[in-house]
Design an enzyme around this catalytic site. Structure first.
Site, PDB file in Angstrom:
ATOM      1  N   ASP A 116     -77.236 -41.087  58.933  1.00  0.00           N
ATOM      2  CA  ASP A 116     -77.444 -41.366  57.518  1.00  0.00           C
ATOM      3  C   ASP A 116     -78.130 -40.162  56.846  1.00  0.00           C
ATOM      4  O   ASP A 116     -77.609 -39.052  56.919  1.00  0.00           O
ATOM      5  CB  ASP A 116     -78.262 -42.659  57.381  1.00  0.00           C
ATOM      6  N   HIS A 288     -73.419 -50.097  60.215  1.00  0.00           N
ATOM      7  CA  HIS A 288     -73.906 -48.763  59.911  1.00  0.00           C
ATOM      8  C   HIS A 288     -74.962 -48.250  60.891  1.00  0.00           C
ATOM      9  O   HIS A 288     -75.039 -47.056  61.160  1.00  0.00           O
ATOM     10  CB  HIS A 288     -74.495 -48.780  58.498  1.00  0.00           C
TER      11      HIS A 288
END
Length: 308
Positions: A116, A288
């Site tokens: 991320d 994610h």
């Protein structure tokens, strides 16, 4: 020079902690493992801290010397003022922190895994300090420049926070600070593939959630997170535009969430092949937060890549 703190953390037995002063910040660092192994730096994303790596670091440490940091502005690292151009939260400044941390620990060259926001810092580090990286793993993102230069209705709808957090202070800071626990929980749920009405999933325990909230709920952290996104929408794009012809020089592995929006919206691997000399990768059947949701599988992928 800050001396190492040998106190074991709740999440990382046999690891040490140290607050390392860089030229622009003080970086909370956790490290340990095989000192004879190759050095490996792990960088987290929003809304977590280095605790993101609690399920993968101990296994990686059997063969590597593992270093985990809180990015500047996150966790227990310092939160310097962003400045009028947000340079203090540019990925260039954040990458410089990491290079200096690794040099402090005795490593001029190392492998890096970035998830991320940590992946965005890793990308900039690869461009600014190509000599420092042996191998690079980027988890579940596409390049920032691609996102901002190819904005679609779907992207703007799903990634609403990219546009909320860049608004002038103190508007987003006030909104998030007033509901920090709710914002944190919802971010973990929707990015992880759950409904916002669901309870916390099994992959994040109440203890871990409270640890994330301990630092994320602080006003200076909320402001720093906003500055991170403001930098991404301004000075980071200036840096990216200047370096569009530069490519990541070291071998690159890209892994992303099969259940996430990037998989649906982009040819993730191609976006990175456009920015690297050598890149390969695949989607993984999870949400994610790969290090928390598929830790064993992710560890195997990283280990095989580092050994190749």
């Amino acid at each position: 020079m800050v001396k190492p703190d040998s106190k074991h953390t709740e999440f990382f037995n046999e690891f040490k902690t140290e607050r390392i002063k860089t030229s622009g910040a003080t970086i909370h660092t956790v490290y340990g493992g095989n000192r004879d192994g190759s050095p490996l730096l792990l960088l987290h994303g929003i809304p977590e801290t280095h605790v993101l790596w609690r399920k993968v670091a101990p296994t990686l440490a059997h063969h590597c010397f593992v270093v985990m940091t809180d990015l500047r502005g996150y966790g227990d690292s310092s939160k310097p003022p962003g400045g009028g151009d947000h340079f203090a939260y540019s990925k260039r400044a954040m990458a410089q922190d990491q290079v200096e941390v690794m040099r402090h620990l005795g490593f001029d060259k190392f492998a890096l895994v970035g998830h991320d926001r940590g992946g965005r810092v890793a990308h900039r580090l690869a461009l600014d300090h190509p000599e420092a990286l042996s191998k690079l793993v980027i988890l579940d993102i596409v390049p920032t420049h691609v996102l901002y230069r190819q904005i679609t209705q779907e992207f703007a709808t799903i990634f609403y926070h990219w546009f909320l957090l860049v608004q002038p202070a103190p508007f987003p800071e006030t909104m998030i600070q007033n509901s920090a626990e709710y914002f944190l929980k919802c971010t973990l749920l929707w990015l992880g593939g759950s409904k916002l009405t669901d309870p916390l999933p099994d992959w994040i325990s109440p203890i871990v959630f409270q640890e994330y909230l301990r630092t994320f709920g602080q006003p200076d952290t909320v402001h720093a997170v906003c500055e991170d996104y403001r930098a991404a929408a301004s000075i980071d794009l200036v840096h990216d535009e200047a370096d569009l012809d530069k490519k990541i020089q070291c071998p690159l592995l890209v892994l992303w969430s099969e259940k996430g929006p990037f998989h649906r919206m982009y040819n993730v691997l191609q976006t990175w092949r456009d920015r690297a000399v050598e890149a390969h990768g695949k989607a993984m059947p999870t949400g994610h937060f790969l290090p928390e949701q598929m830790p064993q599988e992710l560890t195997r992928e990283i280990t095989a890549f580092l050994r190749a």
